[in-house]
Design an enzyme around this catalytic site. Structure first.
Site, PDB file in Angstrom:
ATOM      1  CG  MET A 267      -1.989   1.042   1.179  1.00 38.25           C
ATOM      2  SD  MET A 267      -3.139   0.830  -0.185  1.00 38.25           S
ATOM      3  CE  MET A 267      -3.991  -0.662   0.336  1.00 38.25           C
ATOM      4  CB  CYS A 268       1.646   3.653  -2.591  1.00 40.15           C
ATOM      5  SG  CYS A 268       2.189   2.261  -3.623  1.00 40.15           S
ATOM      6  N   GLY A 269       1.715   5.557  -0.327  1.00 39.71           N
ATOM      7  CA  GLY A 269       1.268   6.759   0.363  1.00 39.71           C
ATOM      8  C   GLY A 269       1.173   7.917  -0.607  1.00 39.71           C
TER       9      GLY A 269
ATOM     10  CB  SER B  88       5.853   6.826  -0.600  1.00 36.96           C
ATOM     11  OG  SER B  88       4.651   6.466   0.059  1.00 36.96           O
TER      12      SER B  88
END
Length: 539
Positions: A1-3, A56
């Protein structure tokens, strides 16, 4: 899971502001933790509207790192924080599809997205962010629903001195919805308490459930880190986490271990009972004072033999017996009270805007306790080759965590289903099932994602795939649970039959136990014993 972090403002209205600049850097750092593999910032200006895109990347798919934000020669930018079952980078794949769209309606049909907050005259800024840094005077954040998406017409914002305001933000409702719960009321169905000899109808339904769930697990066990533990299960030893571990074994290479993350907390209240007896009958003030002043940790041998540790060890042996080719690592994540206390502020910031006692340590759902999830996702603990062996330090390398969330909501695993049945029969259970399904996104998913992803991990929910949800929602209520049967049989009856079919005999008859009690994370700190779940934490 990205930010992801998106910051929009008009330059003339937001001159150099040290507090906001500091906040932006804190938000950027918090979201960088969600995607430790790569980060990048893209800045764009349209007239006097300034936009900053930060993203990110947590690489779990594809042959190479692809840095976000995604962009092209036409000025299109995409920050993607989501999950698409694909062998490619899911953000790149989605961006390619978006580039083919021509109108907002086409985007609406392609996306399942979010509803964003609207700037005001008093706060002429728009921030969309995966995770916050907790309570902060510079913003007022809301949890984002998932029934629609908002878009901003940027050119309209550069009209003179016009401030950012609600009319600049437009909304499109999504056309996809979860299948509603079957509202057929059974006509006094027969009681069948033998899990080994279900009716033909139940046996067929159990096989279909296994098929849907197996495919859902298969789609959620892809990862790129070959040669070490890629997949972990948030593991209490209950029926939900055990069946996910068993099915994961079918789809993970045999030479790779699977980590079973099992959390236990040092609970001062439990220690107090062990050293001084049950003080439940004492006045509240005296109980708090004893807890505060009279525990001498230097004289106590702290153990972590909490209920979830016991069931975890039992199910470890059952998995080893059924899947002897697999290396199963039961990761004993032991959390001293002092370590929990030190981490509490960090956990509360990750939970935000969820701010209740229930969000932190107390909830009925097995896998939604922020404190337990935080330490489980970190994956630091110890493992043993056999139950009697000496433990050795271990840090899980898995970046994909399977979570059993959804099983209790879809199959009637909570005690309140029995209460509803006693009060108003099958109709009350149907209403309760529909309510549970409706509130999963707002009660669980956002908060859990923020907590788990802070360690650069991605949680996946096989019970919540559209296929599994649609199948279970379509079944008449009496095929999923039977509150007329005893505990350990009647709740989640269909899942118990299914797990029995694959040989998970011990797991199939295990009673429901909420994680806060199974891990001893409930009621640890002074003053929490008398607070209800919706009590707001102190700011």
């Amino acid at each position: 899971m990205c930010g992801i972090l998106f910051y929009l403002h008009k330059v003339a209205q937001c001159q150099n502001d040290a507090a906001w600049n500091n906040l932006f850097h804190r938000l950027r750092d918090a979201n960088a933790a969600r995607g430790p593999d790569a980060q990048e910032t893209v800045v764009q200006n349209i007239s006097d509207v300034h936009m900053t895109f930060f993203a990110s990347e947590l690489r779990l798919r594809g042959d190479a790192y692809i840095t976000q934000p995604h962009r092209d020669e036409h000025g299109n930018v995409l920050c993607w924080n989501g999950e698409v079952s694909s062998e490619e980078n899911d953000g790149a794949k989605l961006f390619a599809e978006l580039q083919r769209t021509q109108a907002p309606e086409q985007i609406r049909d392609l996306l399942g997205s979010v509803e964003g907050p609207c700037p005001t005259t008093e706060s002429p800024r728009l921030i969309l962010v995966s995770v916050s840094v907790g309570q902060c005077p510079e913003y007022s954040l809301d949890e984002l629903p998932t029934d629609a998406f908002f878009y901003v017409d940027i050119p309209s914002l550069s009209d003179g001195d016009r401030v950012l305001s609600f009319p600049a933000v437009s909304r499109y409702f999504l056309i996809a919805h979860l299948a509603p719960v079957n509202r057929t009321i059974p006509d006094n169905p027969p009681v069948s308490g033998d899990l080994d000899k279900p009716s033909e109808q139940l046996a067929v339904a159990a096989d279909l459930l296994l098929g849907h769930l197996d495919e859902s697990v298969r789609l959620r066990t892809d990862s790129e880190d070959q040669g070490k533990a890629r997949i972990a299960v948030l593991f209490s030893g209950g029926i939900d986490s055990t069946v996910l571990a068993f099915l994961a074994d079918r789809h993970v290479d045999r030479d790779e271990p699977i980590d079973l993350l099992n959390v236990a907390f040092e609970n001062p209240r439990k220690i107090l009972v062990q050293t001084e007896g049950n003080i439940g009958g004492l006045p509240k003030r005296e109980k708090k004072q004893r807890l505060k002043d009279r525990i001498d940790y230097s004289t106590i041998d702290v153990t972590y033999n909490v209920p979830d540790r016991g069931t975890g060890l039992q199910e470890l042996e059952e998995l080893r017996r059924l899947c002897p080719h697999r290396t199963w690592n039961l990761v004993e994540v032991n959390v001293p009270f002092e370590e929990y206390t030190d981490a509490r502020t960090v956990i509360e910031n990750l939970m935000f805007p969820g701010r209740t006692v229930m969000d932190l340590v107390r909830c009925c759902s097995e896998h939604t306790l922020a404190a337990a999830l935080y330490f489980a996702a970190r994956g630091e603990g110890q493992v043993r080759s056999v139950a009697t062996a000496k433990a050795r330090p271990y840090k899980s390398s898995a970046r994909v965590l399977l979570n059993g969330l959804g099983s209790d909501e879809l199959l009637g695993g909570y005690g309140r289903f029995r209460t509803a049945f006693k009060a108003a029969g099958w109709q009350a259970i149907i209403d309760e099932l529909q309510l549970e399904l409706h509130r999963i996104p707002t009660r669980n998913l956002g908060r859990d994602d923020r907590v788990i992803s802070s360690h650069g991990k991605e949680t996946r929910h096989p019970f919540l795939s559209l296929s599994v949800v649609s199948f279970l929602s379509s079944l008449p209520v009496h095929m999923k649970l039977d509150p007329r049967l005893e505990a350990g049989i009647g709740e989640k009856m269909l899942l118990r039959i299914a797990t029995r079919k694959v040989g998970l005999v011990e797991a199939s008859s295990r009673k429901k136990r909420a994680m806060q009690f199974g891990s001893h994370s409930a009621r640890m700190a002074p003053g929490e014993d008398d607070k209800k779940g919706d009590f707001l934490l102190k700011e």
